[in-house]
Structures are given as structure tokens and as C-alpha cells.
Design a protein around this motif. Sequence first.
Motif, PDB file in Angstrom:
ATOM      1  N   UNK A   1       0.816  -1.182   0.000  1.00 32.99           N
ATOM      2  CA  UNK A   1       0.000   0.000   0.000  1.00 32.99           C
ATOM      3  C   UNK A   1       0.864   1.252   0.000  1.00 32.99           C
ATOM      4  N   UNK A   2       1.936   1.238   0.778  1.00 32.18           N
ATOM      5  CA  UNK A   2       2.831   2.391   0.826  1.00 32.18           C
ATOM      6  C   UNK A   2       3.464   2.642  -0.540  1.00 32.18           C
ATOM      7  N   UNK A   3       3.898   1.574  -1.206  1.00 37.10           N
ATOM      8  CA  UNK A   3       4.495   1.727  -2.538  1.00 37.10           C
ATOM      9  C   UNK A   3       3.473   2.272  -3.537  1.00 37.10           C
ATOM     10  N   UNK A   4       2.243   1.799  -3.458  1.00 40.60           N
ATOM     11  CA  UNK A   4       1.197   2.292  -4.347  1.00 40.60           C
ATOM     12  C   UNK A   4       0.937   3.777  -4.107  1.00 40.60           C
ATOM     13  N   UNK A   5       0.799   4.168  -2.838  1.00 38.71           N
ATOM     14  CA  UNK A   5       0.553   5.581  -2.520  1.00 38.71           C
ATOM     15  C   UNK A   5       1.719   6.465  -2.949  1.00 38.71           C
ATOM     16  N   UNK A   6       2.939   5.980  -2.759  1.00 39.18           N
ATOM     17  CA  UNK A   6       4.111   6.742  -3.178  1.00 39.18           C
ATOM     18  C   UNK A   6       4.111   6.940  -4.690  1.00 39.18           C
ATOM     19  N   UNK A   7       3.806   5.887  -5.439  1.00 40.92           N
ATOM     20  CA  UNK A   7       3.745   5.993  -6.896  1.00 40.92           C
ATOM     21  C   UNK A   7       2.638   6.954  -7.327  1.00 40.92           C
ATOM     22  N   UNK A   8       1.499   6.872  -6.679  1.00 38.23           N
ATOM     23  CA  UNK A   8       0.388   7.766  -7.030  1.00 38.23           C
ATOM     24  C   UNK A   8       0.751   9.217  -6.741  1.00 38.23           C
ATOM     25  N   UNK A   9       1.372   9.479  -5.601  1.00 35.47           N
ATOM     26  CA  UNK A   9       1.764  10.845  -5.257  1.00 35.47           C
ATOM     27  C   UNK A   9       2.861  11.364  -6.184  1.00 35.47           C
ATOM     28  N   UNK A  10       3.770  10.495  -6.585  1.00 31.57           N
ATOM     29  CA  UNK A  10       4.816  10.893  -7.532  1.00 31.57           C
ATOM     30  C   UNK A  10       4.191  11.280  -8.860  1.00 31.57           C
ATOM     31  N   UNK A  11       3.228  10.504  -9.321  1.00 33.69           N
ATOM     32  CA  UNK A  11       2.542  10.803 -10.574  1.00 33.69           C
ATOM     33  C   UNK A  11       1.831  12.147 -10.502  1.00 33.69           C
ATOM     34  N   UNK A  12       1.140  12.396  -9.408  1.00 32.36           N
ATOM     35  CA  UNK A  12       0.452  13.678  -9.240  1.00 32.36           C
ATOM     36  C   UNK A  12       1.468  14.818  -9.191  1.00 32.36           C
ATOM     37  N   UNK A  13       2.545  14.624  -8.444  1.00 33.32           N
ATOM     38  CA  UNK A  13       3.559  15.658  -8.313  1.00 33.32           C
ATOM     39  C   UNK A  13       4.202  16.031  -9.631  1.00 33.32           C
ATOM     40  N   UNK A  14       4.366  15.063 -10.510  1.00 30.67           N
ATOM     41  CA  UNK A  14       4.998  15.322 -11.809  1.00 30.67           C
ATOM     42  C   UNK A  14       3.985  15.853 -12.821  1.00 30.67           C
ATOM     43  N   UNK A  15       2.833  15.234 -12.895  1.00 36.47           N
ATOM     44  CA  UNK A  15       1.877  15.561 -13.955  1.00 36.47           C
ATOM     45  C   UNK A  15       0.859  16.635 -13.596  1.00 36.47           C
ATOM     46  N   UNK A  16       0.541  16.773 -12.328  1.00 32.43           N
ATOM     47  CA  UNK A  16      -0.474  17.750 -11.928  1.00 32.43           C
ATOM     48  C   UNK A  16      -0.106  18.333 -10.565  1.00 32.43           C
ATOM     49  N   UNK A  17       1.010  19.069 -10.477  1.00 31.95           N
ATOM     50  CA  UNK A  17       1.469  19.533  -9.160  1.00 31.95           C
ATOM     51  C   UNK A  17       0.469  20.401  -8.403  1.00 31.95           C
ATOM     52  N   UNK A  18      -0.423  21.063  -9.101  1.00 35.02           N
ATOM     53  CA  UNK A  18      -1.429  21.886  -8.406  1.00 35.02           C
ATOM     54  C   UNK A  18      -2.455  21.033  -7.666  1.00 35.02           C
ATOM     55  N   UNK A  19      -2.579  19.778  -8.041  1.00 38.00           N
ATOM     56  CA  UNK A  19      -3.516  18.870  -7.378  1.00 38.00           C
ATOM     57  C   UNK A  19      -2.864  18.100  -6.230  1.00 38.00           C
TER      58      UNK A  19
END
Length: 65
Positions: A1-19
Motif C-alpha cells: 500500500x505504501x508503494x502504491x501511494x508513493x507511486x500515485x503521489x509521484x505521478x500527481x507531483x509530476x503531472x499535476x502539481x497543483x492537485x
Amino acid sequence: MLAYNTAALTTIGINAPRKFPKNETEIFPGVFDMPGTKGVPVSDWKRSKEQMEEYARLRKGKVIK
């Protein structure tokens, strides 16, 4: 779960930092003392953070080897 959340947050941080979530309670709601959760009380988390910062300070000063 931690790895999944980290990947999801990384994706948001790179592709949609305002979100990207503005604080840790949005990212990890079950960890913090929020209504309806059974997480760690915020005071315990803050104390742990202070202890980690003290350890890092001592480690950088070469007090701890």
C-alpha cells in the motif's frame, strides 16, 4: 500500500502539481488523529518527528557513529 501511494503521489507531483495534497493529513488520513480514524495521535507523530530531527542533527555533527 505504501508503494502504491508513493507511486500515485509521484505521478500527481509530476503531472499535476497543483492537485498535490497540501498537507500530510490529506495524504495519510488514517495515520493522524482525525475524526472517524483510529490513527496515531498527532502529538505522538510530532514527538517522533522531533526525535528523528535530533538524531539527524547529532548524526551530522558526528556525535553518533
